[in-house]
Write an enzyme that holds these catalytic residues in place. Sequence first.
Site: not given
Length: 315
Positions: A116, A244, A274
């Site tokens: 990520c 994030h 996500n």
Amino acid sequence: MSGPAKGKIIGVGRALGGRVVTNKDLESVLDTTDDWISSRTGIHERRFVEEGETCATLATGAARNALEHAGVGGDSIDLIICGTSTAPESMPSVACLVGEEVGAAGVGAMDLSAACSGFSYAASVASAMIGAGSAGRVLLIGADAMSTVVDQTDRSTAVLFGDGAGAVILDAGDGESGFVDHILGADGGGAPLGRAGQPGDENKLYQNGREVFKFAVRILPDMFEKLLSRNDLTPDDVQYVIPHQANARIIRSAAKKMDLPEERIVMNLDRFGNTSAASIPLSYPDIFDDMEPGKYVVTVGFGFGLTWAANLYRI
């Protein structure tokens, strides 16, 4: 640490999986509810790739949108970097495929895998290449199709992830605007907290949600404070923080430690979930037209590895 800006954003774009999956949709296939998902994650819907779509096609769509927004052609690009962990195949890279599709064939192209944190890692490489004079214009992408590695029968992970890509065009440009500082970190000792196989791999994604939460709430404000301190800035100098987009509770807990009002924290995981390396660049189109010259944008990310990364961008 601060110095001449390296890599001014002149165009932004994004692309999303073609299938909208709401929390209500997941209620019919998992032992969960809309209320359970939204209250614990902040996510209301996410996008999954449809037949014929892959991480590479999403990256290509985002790249085309960014090029159009910047008003430049693919033939003006000197380098392509794509942060991703879900390439449809190990070779060729997603970046190579994008280059061919957008008219930038023949220029350097590479994928960078940092989970990520991939886009933030890639941004540091891109700005360094521009600063060194090795590239004048870079197509920088974050793209992941997480639905291809998530076990869709596991409610602890299936509700979290979505598929998307974000892209920015970085230009050497003139003036002070651009990336001015970066933080990169990794700890292989944290590998047991999260792992994922490649698309089609029977070893699907796993994560220790509780431990990842504790790590994220600590590392995000730590990076934020470090960036500001070593560049002689205060929170008042920062117009936006793009974290994030993992979990709304993580973001809000970290924001309190950063002592920032919520309106300066960019959040869109309610719509996208996500999206791993795509989540930070997916956010730039939401703020690009409102960015104030002279202010700063801080991006902070974390991911499996464990990895973490932050970027300081002067508007």
